[in-house]
Write a protein that holds these residues in place. Structure first.
Motif, PDB file in Angstrom:
ATOM      1  N   LYS A 481       0.843  -1.203   0.000  1.00  0.00           N
ATOM      2  CA  LYS A 481       0.000   0.000   0.000  1.00  0.00           C
ATOM      3  C   LYS A 481       0.869   1.239   0.000  1.00  0.00           C
ATOM      4  O   LYS A 481       1.990   1.230   0.518  1.00  0.00           O
ATOM      5  CB  LYS A 481      -0.903   0.010   1.242  1.00  0.00           C
ATOM      6  N   ILE A 483       0.566   5.098   1.256  1.00  0.00           N
ATOM      7  CA  ILE A 483      -0.308   5.957   2.071  1.00  0.00           C
ATOM      8  C   ILE A 483       0.442   7.235   2.420  1.00  0.00           C
ATOM      9  O   ILE A 483       1.588   7.197   2.878  1.00  0.00           O
ATOM     10  CB  ILE A 483      -0.717   5.234   3.383  1.00  0.00           C
ATOM     11  N   ALA A 518      -7.909  16.226   0.797  1.00  0.00           N
ATOM     12  CA  ALA A 518      -8.557  14.969   0.398  1.00  0.00           C
ATOM     13  C   ALA A 518      -9.153  15.114  -1.008  1.00  0.00           C
ATOM     14  O   ALA A 518      -9.015  14.221  -1.852  1.00  0.00           O
ATOM     15  CB  ALA A 518      -9.609  14.570   1.419  1.00  0.00           C
ATOM     16  N   ARG A 522      -8.128  13.050  -4.401  1.00  0.00           N
ATOM     17  CA  ARG A 522      -9.124  12.320  -5.227  1.00  0.00           C
ATOM     18  C   ARG A 522      -9.021  12.755  -6.681  1.00  0.00           C
ATOM     19  O   ARG A 522      -9.161  11.944  -7.596  1.00  0.00           O
ATOM     20  CB  ARG A 522     -10.546  12.565  -4.693  1.00  0.00           C
ATOM     21  N   TRP A 526      -6.419   9.214  -6.255  1.00  0.00           N
ATOM     22  CA  TRP A 526      -6.120   8.541  -4.993  1.00  0.00           C
ATOM     23  C   TRP A 526      -7.405   8.415  -4.152  1.00  0.00           C
ATOM     24  O   TRP A 526      -8.335   9.203  -4.291  1.00  0.00           O
ATOM     25  CB  TRP A 526      -5.102   9.346  -4.163  1.00  0.00           C
ATOM     26  N   HIS A 527      -7.434   7.448  -3.277  1.00  0.00           N
ATOM     27  CA  HIS A 527      -8.452   7.441  -2.226  1.00  0.00           C
ATOM     28  C   HIS A 527      -8.056   8.507  -1.223  1.00  0.00           C
ATOM     29  O   HIS A 527      -6.867   8.838  -1.110  1.00  0.00           O
ATOM     30  CB  HIS A 527      -8.502   6.089  -1.513  1.00  0.00           C
ATOM     31  N   ALA A 528      -9.032   8.977  -0.459  1.00  0.00           N
ATOM     32  CA  ALA A 528      -8.680  10.013   0.519  1.00  0.00           C
ATOM     33  C   ALA A 528      -9.709  10.082   1.630  1.00  0.00           C
ATOM     34  O   ALA A 528     -10.877   9.719   1.442  1.00  0.00           O
ATOM     35  CB  ALA A 528      -8.583  11.363  -0.182  1.00  0.00           C
ATOM     36  N   SER A 529      -9.256  10.545   2.794  1.00  0.00           N
ATOM     37  CA  SER A 529     -10.174  10.795   3.897  1.00  0.00           C
ATOM     38  C   SER A 529      -9.607  11.908   4.763  1.00  0.00           C
ATOM     39  O   SER A 529      -8.446  12.292   4.603  1.00  0.00           O
ATOM     40  CB  SER A 529     -10.382   9.530   4.723  1.00  0.00           C
ATOM     41  N   ALA A 544      -7.207   2.546   4.577  1.00  0.00           N
ATOM     42  CA  ALA A 544      -6.127   2.788   3.608  1.00  0.00           C
ATOM     43  C   ALA A 544      -5.333   1.512   3.370  1.00  0.00           C
ATOM     44  O   ALA A 544      -4.925   1.224   2.237  1.00  0.00           O
ATOM     45  CB  ALA A 544      -5.216   3.904   4.113  1.00  0.00           C
ATOM     46  N   ALA A 547      -7.323  -0.631   1.070  1.00  0.00           N
ATOM     47  CA  ALA A 547      -7.788  -0.029  -0.194  1.00  0.00           C
ATOM     48  C   ALA A 547      -7.055  -0.605  -1.392  1.00  0.00           C
ATOM     49  O   ALA A 547      -5.924  -1.071  -1.295  1.00  0.00           O
ATOM     50  CB  ALA A 547      -7.575   1.478  -0.141  1.00  0.00           C
ATOM     51  N   THR A 551      -3.650   5.984  -0.964  1.00  0.00           N
ATOM     52  CA  THR A 551      -4.586   6.773  -0.147  1.00  0.00           C
ATOM     53  C   THR A 551      -3.872   7.936   0.509  1.00  0.00           C
ATOM     54  O   THR A 551      -2.739   7.792   0.995  1.00  0.00           O
ATOM     55  CB  THR A 551      -5.177   5.900   0.988  1.00  0.00           C
ATOM     56  N   ILE A 553      -4.437  10.608   3.680  1.00  0.00           N
ATOM     57  CA  ILE A 553      -5.259  10.941   4.850  1.00  0.00           C
ATOM     58  C   ILE A 553      -4.863  12.338   5.328  1.00  0.00           C
ATOM     59  O   ILE A 553      -3.691  12.593   5.638  1.00  0.00           O
ATOM     60  CB  ILE A 553      -5.083   9.908   5.990  1.00  0.00           C
TER      61      ILE A 553
END
Ligand SMILES: Cc1ncc(C[n+]2csc(CCOP(=O)(O)OP(=O)(O)O)c2C)c(N)n1
Length: 580
Positions: A481, A483, A518, A522, A526-529, A544, A547, A551, A553
Motif C-alpha cells: 500500500k 499511504i 482529500a 481524489r 487517490w483514495h482520501a479521507s 487505507a 484499499a 490513499t 489521509i
C-alpha cells in the motif's frame, strides 16, 4: 579491493550514443530512471523506448520530484539512482535532489542534456556551465561533474560516474550530454557492472580502538551514514552485543541499528531525547561509525564540542575528507563501513564490561521517551504508535522537512537494515518536498511493500503534484500500500516556532492557505479521507491498508501544536517572559 571479472571489452554493433547510453545503464543493473523529458536528450528517450522491456523511464511532473525519486532509489538499493533532466531550467529544478544526495551520502547520477557542441559558450538557449553550477568539491552538490567529450568515450564516462558515485563516501555525480553527441553513431562496448572498491581498517588502529574500549567506563556508539549493507548492519549488531554497547543512530539514519534491539538508545538528531543528549555529554568514549559528525548529529556541535570534544572520540568514515573536517578525533579510521563493522565484530570482548547499567539505562530512556504525553483532540503520538502497530514490519517510511517529522522519528521504531534493507527515506539535507516522491519511488521499486509517507501541509505541496506520477505508473496498486499522511496545522510550523522564539507574537510569512487535501488527492485518482480526532485515525488508516490503490489521509491539527514536546503558545510565553 576490487577485481575485474570480465573478459576484454568487445565493440558493439554501431548505434547512436543515446541508445548506447541506455544499454550501459541496463548493464549497470538500472531498472528505473526518473526524469522530465526535454528536447536536449531525445536520442536517450528513444534509447529508453528501444530498451523498454529492460528499463523504465518514469516521467515525473517536476525535476525536483524526479531527482528526489532517483535519490530515494539510490538510498534503497545502494546503487546510483538515475535522473534525466533537460538543460538550464531542468537542471536547476533538479538541484534540490542533487544537494540531498550529497548531504545524505547517497549514490546518484544526474544526466543533463546540453546544447549542441557547435553552440557552446554563446549562452545559447538554456545553456549553463554545469561545472560552475554544480561545482564539485567537499562542500557542494556533486562529487564530480563530467561532460562527455565523444560518443566513443561514453563507456569511460559512465564507468567513472558509477565508480565516483559509489566510492568512499557515496554521493551524486552530474554527467552532461551534448545534444549532437547523442545522435552520433558509436560501436563503443558496454562495460560490465561497476562494483565499488572497499577499504578495510588496518589492524593497528583496530587494536587501539579495542584498548580504548577496554579502558572506557561509559562508551556510546553513533551509527549511520551512507554505504551500509545488510551484512554490515548485522556485524554492527554483533559488535554491540559482544561489548554490550549502547547504540544511537545518526540524524535520519534511524534504520542503521534495529530500534527494537535492547541496546538501542534512540536517534541523535533534531528533537533529540534530552536524556540521550545528556548521556552523550556524559559518555567518556564516543565511537562514530560511518556517520558524518554534522550539525544535526552533534546538537549544533555541542554534544561533541568542536574541534576537540571532552569525550574520547573515535571516528570511522569511508571518506578521507570527512575525517578531521571538524573534529580532532583521538582515533580516525578510513574504511568502508560494512567491512569495518565486520572487523569490529571480530574484536575480542572481555567476559564482563563495566558499563552494563549504563547500557540498560540508555535503553530504558529510549523506552520512556516513547510513552506519549496525552494531548487532545488529534494526538500525533497516538497516530504514530497506531501506524507502527498496524503496518507490516518491512514498511518503508518517508518524510520531508518540518516539525511534523518529529512524531515519526520519535514514535516509530525503524527496523535495522539487516532485516529489510533501508526503511527510512528522510532527507538529512532538511529538504522540504522529499517525502512524497521518495514514497512513490519506494512503491515503484517494491510493489509488494507498504510505504507510508508523512508530510507537513507546507512540505506536501512542494511536490504534491507527483501524486499524478504515482497514479500514472500504478504505484501503490500492488500487494503493498502507498499511504500519505498530510499533517495540516495551517502554517509553516517550524518557521513559526522559530518566529515565536525570536520575535514572539509577530507572525510574518508563515501562515498557509491550504486546499482541501482529500479532494485534491481524489482529483489525482487517490483514495482520501480526513481525520480530526485521534479516534477517527485508526479506522481511516485501516481502510487505507485495505484499499485498492494509494490513499491520502488529511490530518487536521490545531495550529498551536508545534513539536512532540511543546506548543506555540508555550514557546511564545517563554520568549515574552525572557524579554520582560
Ligand atoms: C525546500 C525548503 N524550503 C524551505 C525550508 C525551510 N523550512 C524548514 S521547515 C519549514 C516549514 C515546514 O512546514 P510544514 O511542512 O507545514 O511542517 P511543520 O513545520 O508545520 O510541521 C520550512 C519553510 C526547507 N527546509 N526546505
Amino acid at each position: 579491493m576490487s577485481r575485474r571479472t570480465d573478459t576484454a571489452s568487445v565493440p558493439a554493433a554501431p548505434r547512436i550514443a543515446g541508445h548506447a547510453l541506455v544499454e550501459a545503464l541496463v548493464a549497470q543493473g538500472v531498472d528505473n530512471a526518473f526524469g522530465v523529458p526535454g528536447e536536449s536528450y531525445l536520442a536517450v528517450l528513444d534509447g529508453f523506448h528501444e530498451h523498454r522491456d529492460r528499463v523504465r523511464f518514469v516521467a515525473c511532473r517536476q525535476e525536483g520530484g524526479a531527482a528526489f525519486m532517483a535519490e530515494a532509489q539510490g538510498k534503497l538499493t545502494g546503487r546510483p539512482g538515475i535522473c534525466f533532466v533537460t538543460r538550464g531550467p531542468g537542471a536547476t529544478n533538479a538541484a534540490i535532489g542533487l544537494h540531498t544526495a550529497f548531504q545524505d551520502s547517497t549514490p546518484m547520477i544526474l544526466f543533463v542534456g546540453q546544447v549542441a557542441s557547435d553552440q557552446r559558450d554563446r549562452e545559447a538557449f538554456q545553456e549553463l556551465d554545469y561545472r560552475q553550477v554544480f561545482g564539485p568539491g567537499t562542500l557542494g552538490m556533486a562529487k564530480w561533474v563530467g561532460e562527455v567529450q565523444s560518443a566513443d568515450r561514453l563507456p569511460e564516462y559512465i564507468a567513472r560516474a558509477f565508480h565516483t558515485a559509489l566510492q568512499g563516501r557515496p554521493g551524486p555525480v552530474v554527467l552532461v550530454l551534448p545534444e549532437d553527441l547523442l545522435t552520433t553513431p558509436t560501436a563503443a562496448p558496454v562495460l560490465p557492472r561497476v562494483e565499488p572498491v572497499q577499504a578495510w581498517p588496518a589492524p593497528g588502529p583496530l587494536r587501539d580502538l579495542r584498548a580504548m574500549l577496554v579502558a572506557a567506563q561509559r562508551p556510546f556508539v553513533i551509527a549511520g551514514g551512507g554505504g551500509w549493507d545488510a551484512e554490515g548492519a548485522r556485524a554492527l549488531q554483533r559488535f554491540a552485543e559482544n561489548w554490550q554497547l549502547p547504540v544511537g543512530c545518526g540524524f535520519r539514519f534511524q534504520d542503521t541499528f534495529d530500534n527494537c534491539h535492547p541496546l538501542y538508545a534512540g536517534d541523535v538528531g533534531i528533537g533529540i531525547n534530552p536524556k540521550l543528549a545528556a548521556r552523550l555529554r556524559e559518555a567518556d568514549l564516543v565511537i562514530a561509525l560511518g556517520v558524518r559528525l554534522g550539525e544535526m548529529t552533534t546538537g549544533g556541535y555541542t554534544l561533541l564540542e568542536a574541534p576537540r570534544p571532552r569525550q574520547t572520540l573515535v571516528h570511522l568514515h569511508a571518506g578521507a575528507e570527512e575525517l578531521g573536517r571538524v573534529y580532532a578525533a583521538d582515533l580516525m579510521l578510513q574504511a568502508s563501513v560494512s567491512h569495518a563493522a565486520k572487523a569490529l565484530e571480530s574484536l575480542t570482548a572481555p567476559p564482563q564490561v563495566a558499563w552494563s547499567a549504563w547500557a540498560q539505562s540508555a535503553a530504558d530512556d529510549f523506552a520512556a521517551n516513547r510513552v506519549p504525553p496525552s494531548v487532545a483532540p488529534l494526538d500525533m503520538a497516538q497516530v504514530m504508535l497506531a501506524v507502527e502497530r498496524l503496518v507490516p514490519e518491512n514498511t518503508v517510511f518517508t518524510n520531508g522537512a518540518g516539525n511534523y517529522s518529529g512524531w515519526l522519528h520519535r514514535y516509530v521504531r525503524y527496523r535495522g537494515l539487516q532485516h529489510h534493507g533501508r526503511t527510512q527515506l528522510a532527507p538529512t539535507s532538511g529538504a522540504m518536498g522529499y517525502g512524497v516522491p521518495a514514497a512513490i519511488a519506494a512503491a515503484l521499486l517494491y510493489p509488494d511493500r507498504t510505504v507510508v509517507n508523512v508530510a507537513g501541509d507546507g512540505d506536501f505541496l512542494m511536490t504534491g503534484q507527483e501524486l499524478a506520477t504515482a497514479s500514472g505508473y500504478g504505484a501503490g496498486r500492488g500487494a503493498g500500500k502507498l499511504i500519505s499522511l498530510v499533517v495540516d496545522n495551517g502554517t509553516y510550523g517550524t518557521i513559526r516556532m522559530h518566529q515565536e522564539r525570536e520575535f514572539p507574537g509577530r507572525v510574518s510569512g508563515s501562515d498557509l492557505f491550504n486546499p482541501d487535501f482529500a479532494a485534491l488527492a481524489r482529483a489525482y485518482g487517490w483514495h482520501a479521507s480526513r481525520v480530526d480526532t485521534t479516534a477517527q485515525f485508526e479506522p481511516a488508516f485501516a481502510a487505507a491498508l485495505a484499499a485498492d490503490g494509494p490513499t491520502l489521509i488529511h490530518l487536521k491539527l490545531d495550529t498551536d501544536v508545534s513539536t512532540t514536546r511543546t506548543t506555540l503558545g508555550a514557546i511564545r510565553e517563554a520568549a515574552l517572559r525572557k524579554r520582560a
